[in-house]
Scaffold this motif. Structure first.
Motif, PDB file in Angstrom:
ATOM      1  N   TYR A  45    -103.048 -28.374 -66.874  1.00  0.00           N
ATOM      2  CA  TYR A  45    -104.537 -28.423 -66.949  1.00  0.00           C
ATOM      3  C   TYR A  45    -105.052 -27.120 -66.287  1.00  0.00           C
ATOM      4  N   ASP A  46    -104.433 -26.699 -65.399  1.00  0.00           N
ATOM      5  CA  ASP A  46    -105.068 -25.454 -64.571  1.00  0.00           C
ATOM      6  C   ASP A  46    -104.661 -24.144 -65.512  1.00  0.00           C
ATOM      7  N   ASP A  47    -103.815 -24.473 -66.597  1.00  0.00           N
ATOM      8  CA  ASP A  47    -103.849 -23.225 -67.350  1.00  0.00           C
ATOM      9  C   ASP A  47    -104.847 -22.871 -68.460  1.00  0.00           C
ATOM     10  N   LEU A  48    -105.561 -24.050 -68.429  1.00  0.00           N
ATOM     11  CA  LEU A  48    -106.689 -23.892 -69.456  1.00  0.00           C
ATOM     12  C   LEU A  48    -107.914 -23.175 -68.820  1.00  0.00           C
ATOM     13  N   LEU A  49    -108.123 -23.054 -67.699  1.00  0.00           N
ATOM     14  CA  LEU A  49    -109.183 -22.394 -66.775  1.00  0.00           C
ATOM     15  C   LEU A  49    -109.426 -21.046 -67.440  1.00  0.00           C
ATOM     16  N   PRO A  50    -110.563 -20.491 -67.762  1.00  0.00           N
ATOM     17  CA  PRO A  50    -110.904 -19.146 -68.170  1.00  0.00           C
ATOM     18  C   PRO A  50    -110.492 -18.013 -67.105  1.00  0.00           C
ATOM     19  N   GLU A  51    -109.734 -17.068 -67.451  1.00  0.00           N
ATOM     20  CA  GLU A  51    -109.111 -16.216 -66.400  1.00  0.00           C
ATOM     21  C   GLU A  51    -110.274 -15.086 -66.344  1.00  0.00           C
ATOM     22  N   GLU A  52    -111.416 -15.207 -66.803  1.00  0.00           N
ATOM     23  CA  GLU A  52    -112.231 -14.176 -66.901  1.00  0.00           C
ATOM     24  C   GLU A  52    -113.151 -14.050 -65.490  1.00  0.00           C
ATOM     25  N   ARG A  53    -113.443 -15.393 -64.829  1.00  0.00           N
ATOM     26  CA  ARG A  53    -113.980 -15.707 -63.574  1.00  0.00           C
ATOM     27  C   ARG A  53    -113.215 -14.920 -62.698  1.00  0.00           C
ATOM     28  N   ASP A  54    -114.144 -14.448 -61.672  1.00  0.00           N
ATOM     29  CA  ASP A  54    -113.332 -13.583 -60.513  1.00  0.00           C
ATOM     30  C   ASP A  54    -112.702 -14.295 -59.589  1.00  0.00           C
ATOM     31  N   ASP A  55    -113.344 -15.800 -59.408  1.00  0.00           N
ATOM     32  CA  ASP A  55    -112.453 -16.566 -58.534  1.00  0.00           C
ATOM     33  C   ASP A  55    -111.304 -16.959 -58.956  1.00  0.00           C
ATOM     34  N   VAL A  56    -111.001 -17.085 -60.316  1.00  0.00           N
ATOM     35  CA  VAL A  56    -109.892 -17.694 -60.973  1.00  0.00           C
ATOM     36  C   VAL A  56    -108.958 -16.393 -60.699  1.00  0.00           C
ATOM     37  N   GLN A  57    -109.288 -15.113 -61.172  1.00  0.00           N
ATOM     38  CA  GLN A  57    -108.331 -13.728 -61.029  1.00  0.00           C
ATOM     39  C   GLN A  57    -107.937 -13.874 -59.589  1.00  0.00           C
ATOM     40  N   ARG A  58    -108.592 -14.101 -58.680  1.00  0.00           N
ATOM     41  CA  ARG A  58    -108.236 -13.775 -57.169  1.00  0.00           C
ATOM     42  C   ARG A  58    -107.379 -15.029 -56.766  1.00  0.00           C
ATOM     43  N   ALA A  59    -107.487 -16.185 -57.531  1.00  0.00           N
ATOM     44  CA  ALA A  59    -106.553 -17.269 -57.088  1.00  0.00           C
ATOM     45  C   ALA A  59    -105.277 -17.068 -57.707  1.00  0.00           C
ATOM     46  N   LEU A  60    -105.249 -16.615 -58.885  1.00  0.00           N
ATOM     47  CA  LEU A  60    -103.861 -16.336 -59.757  1.00  0.00           C
ATOM     48  C   LEU A  60    -103.151 -15.108 -58.907  1.00  0.00           C
ATOM     49  N   LYS A  61    -103.967 -14.421 -58.135  1.00  0.00           N
ATOM     50  CA  LYS A  61    -103.089 -13.325 -57.459  1.00  0.00           C
ATOM     51  C   LYS A  61    -102.496 -14.150 -56.066  1.00  0.00           C
ATOM     52  N   ARG A  62    -102.888 -15.210 -55.874  1.00  0.00           N
ATOM     53  CA  ARG A  62    -102.409 -16.041 -54.662  1.00  0.00           C
ATOM     54  C   ARG A  62    -101.115 -16.953 -54.931  1.00  0.00           C
ATOM     55  N   LEU A  63    -100.972 -17.211 -56.195  1.00  0.00           N
ATOM     56  CA  LEU A  63     -99.822 -17.910 -56.589  1.00  0.00           C
ATOM     57  C   LEU A  63     -98.369 -17.264 -56.177  1.00  0.00           C
ATOM     58  N   THR A  64     -97.423 -18.245 -55.733  1.00  0.00           N
ATOM     59  CA  THR A  64     -95.972 -17.679 -55.541  1.00  0.00           C
ATOM     60  C   THR A  64     -95.520 -16.985 -56.721  1.00  0.00           C
ATOM     61  N   PRO A  65     -94.465 -16.111 -56.522  1.00  0.00           N
ATOM     62  CA  PRO A  65     -93.791 -15.457 -57.916  1.00  0.00           C
ATOM     63  C   PRO A  65     -93.456 -16.431 -58.691  1.00  0.00           C
ATOM     64  N   ARG A  66     -92.847 -17.436 -58.200  1.00  0.00           N
ATOM     65  CA  ARG A  66     -92.422 -18.757 -59.099  1.00  0.00           C
ATOM     66  C   ARG A  66     -93.472 -19.321 -59.828  1.00  0.00           C
ATOM     67  N   GLU A  67     -94.464 -19.578 -59.266  1.00  0.00           N
ATOM     68  CA  GLU A  67     -95.689 -20.151 -60.008  1.00  0.00           C
ATOM     69  C   GLU A  67     -96.132 -19.170 -60.989  1.00  0.00           C
ATOM     70  N   GLN A  68     -96.331 -17.920 -60.624  1.00  0.00           N
ATOM     71  CA  GLN A  68     -96.663 -16.966 -61.495  1.00  0.00           C
ATOM     72  C   GLN A  68     -95.563 -16.824 -62.863  1.00  0.00           C
ATOM     73  N   TYR A  69     -94.550 -16.754 -62.466  1.00  0.00           N
ATOM     74  CA  TYR A  69     -93.281 -16.680 -63.568  1.00  0.00           C
ATOM     75  C   TYR A  69     -93.584 -17.906 -64.532  1.00  0.00           C
ATOM     76  N   ASP A  70     -93.593 -19.304 -63.906  1.00  0.00           N
ATOM     77  CA  ASP A  70     -93.551 -20.529 -64.493  1.00  0.00           C
ATOM     78  C   ASP A  70     -95.054 -20.496 -65.406  1.00  0.00           C
ATOM     79  N   ARG A  71     -96.009 -20.223 -64.972  1.00  0.00           N
ATOM     80  CA  ARG A  71     -97.365 -19.797 -65.849  1.00  0.00           C
ATOM     81  C   ARG A  71     -97.185 -19.018 -67.021  1.00  0.00           C
TER      82      ARG A  71
END
Length: 128
Positions: A45-71
């Motif tokens: 579900y969270d893959d569908l959130l729009p990445e253009e929002r500043d808060d989502v972009q900052r949250a994406l940077k906080r993911l672990t490397p494994r979560e970033q890779y999986d996404r």
């Protein structure tokens, strides 16, 4: 109980607080999630959130490397399925048990930090 959050209006807290209402709404919610089809291409579900929002972009940077890779893998696999105009095989669909909100806690933290920063930025210091 708050109906608004960083991700918008939500009735989920009210529904979860009532056992009877939860039993009525949960099957409809599961049916709707299956009908939407995002799990059939491998998204969560969270893959569908729009990445253009500043808060989502900052949250994406906080993911672990494994979560970033999986996404990133889910995104590539879903875009390939889109190019082929087909869903993934049934064994590759995202099961409901794995469709957890992995990004929501990070977004909530970012929004709280922004609110705290705004409160401290607007503080007025006066001399006695």
């Amino acid at each position: 109980m708050s109906f608004t959050g960083p991700l918008g209006l939500s009735l989920a807290p009210a529904i979860r607080s009532s056992k009877t209402l939860y039993r009525w709404v949960k099957p409809v919610a599961d049916w709707y999630a299956d009908l939407s089809g995002y799990r059939k291409v491998g998204y969560k579900y969270d893959d569908l959130l729009p990445e253009e929002r500043d808060d989502v972009q900052r949250a994406l940077k906080r993911l672990t490397p494994r979560e970033q890779y999986d996404r990133a893998y889910r995104m590539k696999r879903a875009s390939q399925a889109s190019v082929l105009h087909s869903n993934l095989p049934k064994e590759l669909w995202t099961p409901a048990s794995e469709d957890v909100r992995f990004l929501k806690p990070h977004i909530e933290d970012v929004v709280k930090e922004n609110q705290e920063r705004a409160a401290w930025d607007n503080i007025e210091v006066t001399r006695k």
